[in-house]
Design a protein around this motif. Sequence first.
Motif, PDB file in Angstrom:
ATOM      1  N   UNK A 263       0.834  -1.207   0.000  1.00  0.00           N
ATOM      2  CA  UNK A 263       0.000   0.000   0.000  1.00  0.00           C
ATOM      3  C   UNK A 263       0.858   1.241   0.000  1.00  0.00           C
ATOM      4  N   UNK A 264       0.254   2.416  -0.021  1.00  0.00           N
ATOM      5  CA  UNK A 264      -1.178   2.633  -0.196  1.00  0.00           C
ATOM      6  C   UNK A 264      -1.637   2.368  -1.638  1.00  0.00           C
ATOM      7  N   UNK A 265      -2.915   1.970  -1.743  1.00  0.00           N
ATOM      8  CA  UNK A 265      -3.482   1.646  -3.060  1.00  0.00           C
ATOM      9  C   UNK A 265      -3.998   2.921  -3.719  1.00  0.00           C
ATOM     10  N   UNK A 266      -3.595   3.112  -4.963  1.00  0.00           N
ATOM     11  CA  UNK A 266      -4.048   4.300  -5.708  1.00  0.00           C
ATOM     12  C   UNK A 266      -4.979   3.890  -6.839  1.00  0.00           C
ATOM     13  N   UNK A 267      -5.883   4.798  -7.183  1.00  0.00           N
ATOM     14  CA  UNK A 267      -6.865   4.501  -8.231  1.00  0.00           C
ATOM     15  C   UNK A 267      -6.183   4.193  -9.559  1.00  0.00           C
TER      16      UNK A 267
ATOM     17  N   UNK B 174      -8.172 -14.273   0.496  1.00  0.00           N
ATOM     18  CA  UNK B 174      -7.863 -13.122   1.356  1.00  0.00           C
ATOM     19  C   UNK B 174      -6.557 -12.467   0.929  1.00  0.00           C
ATOM     20  N   UNK B 175      -6.490 -11.140   1.051  1.00  0.00           N
ATOM     21  CA  UNK B 175      -5.217 -10.443   0.853  1.00  0.00           C
ATOM     22  C   UNK B 175      -4.661 -10.084   2.226  1.00  0.00           C
ATOM     23  N   UNK B 176      -3.352  -9.808   2.296  1.00  0.00           N
ATOM     24  CA  UNK B 176      -2.757  -9.543   3.604  1.00  0.00           C
ATOM     25  C   UNK B 176      -2.903  -8.077   4.012  1.00  0.00           C
ATOM     26  N   UNK B 177      -3.165  -7.192   3.038  1.00  0.00           N
ATOM     27  CA  UNK B 177      -3.237  -5.762   3.351  1.00  0.00           C
ATOM     28  C   UNK B 177      -4.311  -5.075   2.519  1.00  0.00           C
ATOM     29  N   UNK B 178      -5.048  -4.140   3.158  1.00  0.00           N
ATOM     30  CA  UNK B 178      -5.803  -3.140   2.387  1.00  0.00           C
ATOM     31  C   UNK B 178      -5.416  -1.777   2.952  1.00  0.00           C
ATOM     32  N   UNK B 179      -5.221  -0.818   2.065  1.00  0.00           N
ATOM     33  CA  UNK B 179      -4.680   0.480   2.500  1.00  0.00           C
ATOM     34  C   UNK B 179      -5.023   1.506   1.410  1.00  0.00           C
ATOM     35  N   UNK B 180      -5.937   2.415   1.722  1.00  0.00           N
ATOM     36  CA  UNK B 180      -6.428   3.377   0.723  1.00  0.00           C
ATOM     37  C   UNK B 180      -5.584   4.643   0.690  1.00  0.00           C
ATOM     38  N   UNK B 181      -5.181   5.037  -0.488  1.00  0.00           N
ATOM     39  CA  UNK B 181      -4.731   6.417  -0.700  1.00  0.00           C
ATOM     40  C   UNK B 181      -6.003   7.191  -1.056  1.00  0.00           C
ATOM     41  N   UNK B 182      -6.401   8.137  -0.211  1.00  0.00           N
ATOM     42  CA  UNK B 182      -7.674   8.834  -0.445  1.00  0.00           C
ATOM     43  C   UNK B 182      -7.461  10.266  -0.935  1.00  0.00           C
ATOM     44  N   UNK B 183      -6.259  10.546  -1.453  1.00  0.00           N
ATOM     45  CA  UNK B 183      -5.974  11.937  -1.824  1.00  0.00           C
ATOM     46  C   UNK B 183      -6.879  12.433  -2.967  1.00  0.00           C
ATOM     47  N   UNK B 184      -7.311  11.526  -3.847  1.00  0.00           N
ATOM     48  CA  UNK B 184      -8.167  11.969  -4.966  1.00  0.00           C
ATOM     49  C   UNK B 184      -9.540  12.424  -4.430  1.00  0.00           C
ATOM     50  N   UNK B 185     -10.116  11.625  -3.533  1.00  0.00           N
ATOM     51  CA  UNK B 185     -11.418  11.997  -2.962  1.00  0.00           C
ATOM     52  C   UNK B 185     -11.280  13.232  -2.064  1.00  0.00           C
ATOM     53  N   UNK B 186     -10.152  13.339  -1.382  1.00  0.00           N
ATOM     54  CA  UNK B 186      -9.902  14.518  -0.531  1.00  0.00           C
ATOM     55  C   UNK B 186      -9.828  15.773  -1.401  1.00  0.00           C
TER      56      UNK B 186
END
Length: 323
Positions: free
Chosen positions: A138-142, A281-293
């Motif tokens: 992560x972080x995951x980006x769109x 299952x994945x081991x990680x989820x992690x959002x980059x929310x800069x676009x929505x911000x």
Amino acid sequence: MTILVTGAAGFIGYHACEVLLARGETVTGVDSLNDYYDPALKQARLARLQGREGFSFHRLDIAEADALKALTLDARPDRILHLAAQAGVRYSIDNPHAYARSNLDGQLSVLEAARALGGDLKHLVYASSSSVYGEREGPFRESDRIDAPVSLYAATKGAGELMCAAYARLYGIPATGLRFFTVYGPWGRPDMAYWLFADAMVEGRALKLFNEGRNRRDFTYVDDIVAPMLRVLADDPARAAHRIYNIGGSHPHPTADLVRALEAALGVKAQTEAVPAQPGDVSLTYADVSKLAADYGYAPTVDLQTGIARFAEWFRDWRAQTS
Ligand SMILES: NC(=O)c1ccc[n+]([C@@H]2O[C@H](COP(=O)([O-])OP(=O)(O)OC[C@H]3O[C@@H](n4cnc5c(N)ncnc54)[C@H](O)[C@@H]3O)[C@@H](O)[C@H]2O)c1
């Protein structure tokens, strides 16, 4: 606004309808009330909406394309909030066709209904999922690739985005997909870890910590999903625009943090059992929310301890009423 909400008796759909009705909007709710988890919980959510000013409900499988289109043309919504789906990663191992029906056929029916509304439809907002990102750092980006899903659920959610992109372009539908990250809260989902753990803890059973407790999840309190989702829904993007946003807490926690938050909220010490990772299952989820911000001022406000305390308070009442 006049809004068609699919999955209205589901966890997130119910919360969205509550807020919309409190604002005086007109809501047509659709849900099949299927038995993926206890339908009594779906009925109980629905009971809190039914009879309210501006709300009507139709029990319908969204894969029934003609029925959904007829209902949509009758209700003439200017917005569609499409949340109905077959959720859950583990269930897809034994029930793959349920995912094709709700998430592929159902997605197409919603798109056909949107197409039938033509220019009267101002915005279609639909649920996607962090699971489309698969196993990665992560972080995951769109802008990340989503072509390596690790579950059929993830594959169908990714396919749903592509179907939407095609329909937006072909028929001028203004559409936005929101990739939710591990949503939890009151009236939540009995198939998710926070609920399964809470159940095990109050019953004195050991909790199964998958992947030996090494998984990390970007937990997001339901209000931190619903408020920004409705802000996006109220927006009028250009015709044919198709956009994707992450929507998540942007602060991944190891499973141990969830267990500690539940222990504090329930006042019970957990017994734990470390077990191997589950397929899908994945081991990680992690959002980059800069676009929505940047576009909608998104900033999550509820931390895991606070959100779990709110869930636990509701959960105790729910158990007391239903057991
Ligand atoms: N809760 C999360 O952590 C999370 C995370 C990522 C994505 N999502 C997505 O958010 C959306 C809402 O999820 P939720 O957590 O509220 O789940 P939920 O299962 O509580 O709600 C989904 C609702 O859709 C209904 N439904 C399913 N298939 C249907 C069909 N074919 N026709 C009509 N109704 C149908 C179900 O009966 C249910 O009430 C889903 O699209 C899900 O994939 C949720």
